[in-house]
Design an enzyme around this catalytic site. Structure first.
Site, short mmCIF file in Angstrom:
data_model
loop_
_atom_site.label_atom_id
_atom_site.label_comp_id
_atom_site.label_asym_id
_atom_site.label_seq_id
_atom_site.Cartn_x
_atom_site.Cartn_y
_atom_site.Cartn_z
N SER A 159 9.89 -6.95 -12.63
CA SER A 159 9.41 -5.58 -12.52
C SER A 159 9.73 -5.01 -11.13
O SER A 159 10.89 -4.93 -10.75
CB SER A 159 7.92 -5.53 -12.85
OG SER A 159 7.48 -4.21 -13.04
N ASP A 254 8.77 -1.81 -23.98
CA ASP A 254 8.61 -1.62 -22.54
C ASP A 254 9.28 -0.32 -22.13
O ASP A 254 10.48 -0.14 -22.41
CB ASP A 254 9.25 -2.80 -21.81
CG ASP A 254 9.09 -2.74 -20.29
OD1 ASP A 254 8.51 -1.77 -19.78
OD2 ASP A 254 9.56 -3.68 -19.62
N HIS A 284 6.03 -5.36 -21.50
CA HIS A 284 6.23 -5.49 -20.06
C HIS A 284 5.23 -6.50 -19.47
O HIS A 284 4.05 -6.48 -19.78
CB HIS A 284 6.04 -4.13 -19.38
CG HIS A 284 6.43 -4.11 -17.95
ND1 HIS A 284 7.70 -3.81 -17.52
CD2 HIS A 284 5.72 -4.35 -16.81
CE1 HIS A 284 7.76 -3.86 -16.20
NE2 HIS A 284 6.57 -4.20 -15.75
#
Length: 321
Positions: A159, A254, A284
């Site tokens: 991320s 996501d 996610h």
């Protein structure tokens, strides 16, 4: 109540976790406010299920950055991974990726150095990148003292951490410094356009929705929401040529999915060796929840195979995209 369109895409484990999140959250994550988000996302004490020969902390640079080292054996001259955790540049910690780093160290047969960079909004861009840059410089210049092979260092992150790892590779190229042997990017935050289809298709996805992601971005770069330079949003770079080989992981449900895949496509188009894997049925953040999601274990095993290949040959073994 009508189920969201993405609900049927989730596997049984992810659907159960999504329901738990829905029961716990009164609204989108960002509506909890900064401290509320930090409290909600704070990790449980790490399980330390995967036993390491050595785990120790270092302090690097000024201001001091904490780095946690994991070694599956006492072997010296080993390859290494510098790992950068996720959390929207605003949350996240060493403990939150503890078991993941242990699994990478064991599976890729390497040392792992996990970076506890400074968080926004108290420390906005470029503080996190400065910390990542400082730790990478320390790791490469102190490799002999650390028992690490300086020719076999990879960078990885999930991320926000994936975005920071990608930015580091750009920064190293632009400063004419050596690239890592691999950049392992899990659903990386690499763009600030918020316009690709996944941003609308999964706007209300579990844990991280589109408005949550925008809120995290504003914590990082300020209320104007404008990337100060391309290192804040690597997709904006004029060229991605000359970067380290990449393995890009995305989650099916996501908002960031299409950005990560577009980044992988662009790397490949500009001559970078790339492998890419979209993991079905998960959302996610799945990769760090290795004790909940079977798919996370699969993804980690795949990533460790890529890392072993890179450590052995300096190149990923295929160019599938």
């Amino acid at each position: 109540m009508t189920e969201p369109l993405w609900h049927s895409l989730l596997d049984d484990e992810a659907r159960q976790v999504a329901q738990q999140l829905a029961d716990l959250l009164p609204g989108p994550l960002h509506t909890l406010g900064l401290q509320g988000v930090r409290d909600f996302t704070a990790p449980l004490p790490p399980s330390r299920s995967t036993v390491m020969a050595t785990v120790r902390d270092h302090r690097v640079g000024v201001p001091s950055v904490r780095v946690r080292e994991y070694r599956p054996s006492e072997r010296t001259g080993s390859p290494a991974v510098m790992y950068v955790h996720g959390g929207g540049f605003t949350v996240g910690s060493l403990d939150g990726v503890d078991e993941l780093c242990r699994l990478i160290a064991a599976g890729a047969r390497c040392a792992v150095f996990s970076v506890d960079y400074r968080l926004a909004p108290e420390h906005p861009y470029p503080a996190a990148l400065d910390d990542v840059r400082a730790v990478h410089a320390w790791l490469t210049t102190s490799a002999a003292d650390l028992g690490v092979d300086p020719r076999r260092i990879a960078v990885a992150g999930d991320s926000a951490g994936g975005g920071l790892a990608a930015a580091l590779c750009l920064d190293l190229r632009d400063r004419s410094l050596s690239q890592p042997v691999l950049q392992l990017l899990a659903y990386p935050a690499v763009d600030d356009s918020f316009q690709r289809p996944s941003w609308s298709e999964f706007a209300d996805a579990p844990l991280l929705g589109a408005e949550d992601a925008r809120w995290f971005w504003h914590q990082y770069v300020g209320e104007a929401g404008v990337a100060p330079d391309v290192l804040a949003a690597p997709m904006r770079a004029e060229s991605l040529s000359g970067l380290a080989p990449a393995h890009v992981i995305t989650a099916e449900v996501d908002p960031l999915r299409d950005d990560g895949e577009a980044y992988a496509d662009r790397l490949a188009e500009e001559g970078v060796l790339v492998t890419r894997e979209r993991y079905r049925g998960v959302f996610h953040g799945f990769l760090t929840d290795v004790e909940t999601f079977t798919t996370a274990r699969t993804a980690v095993n795949d990533a460790c195979r890529r890392l072993r290949d890179a450590f052995q040959t300096g190149l990923v073994t295929d160019q599938r995209i």
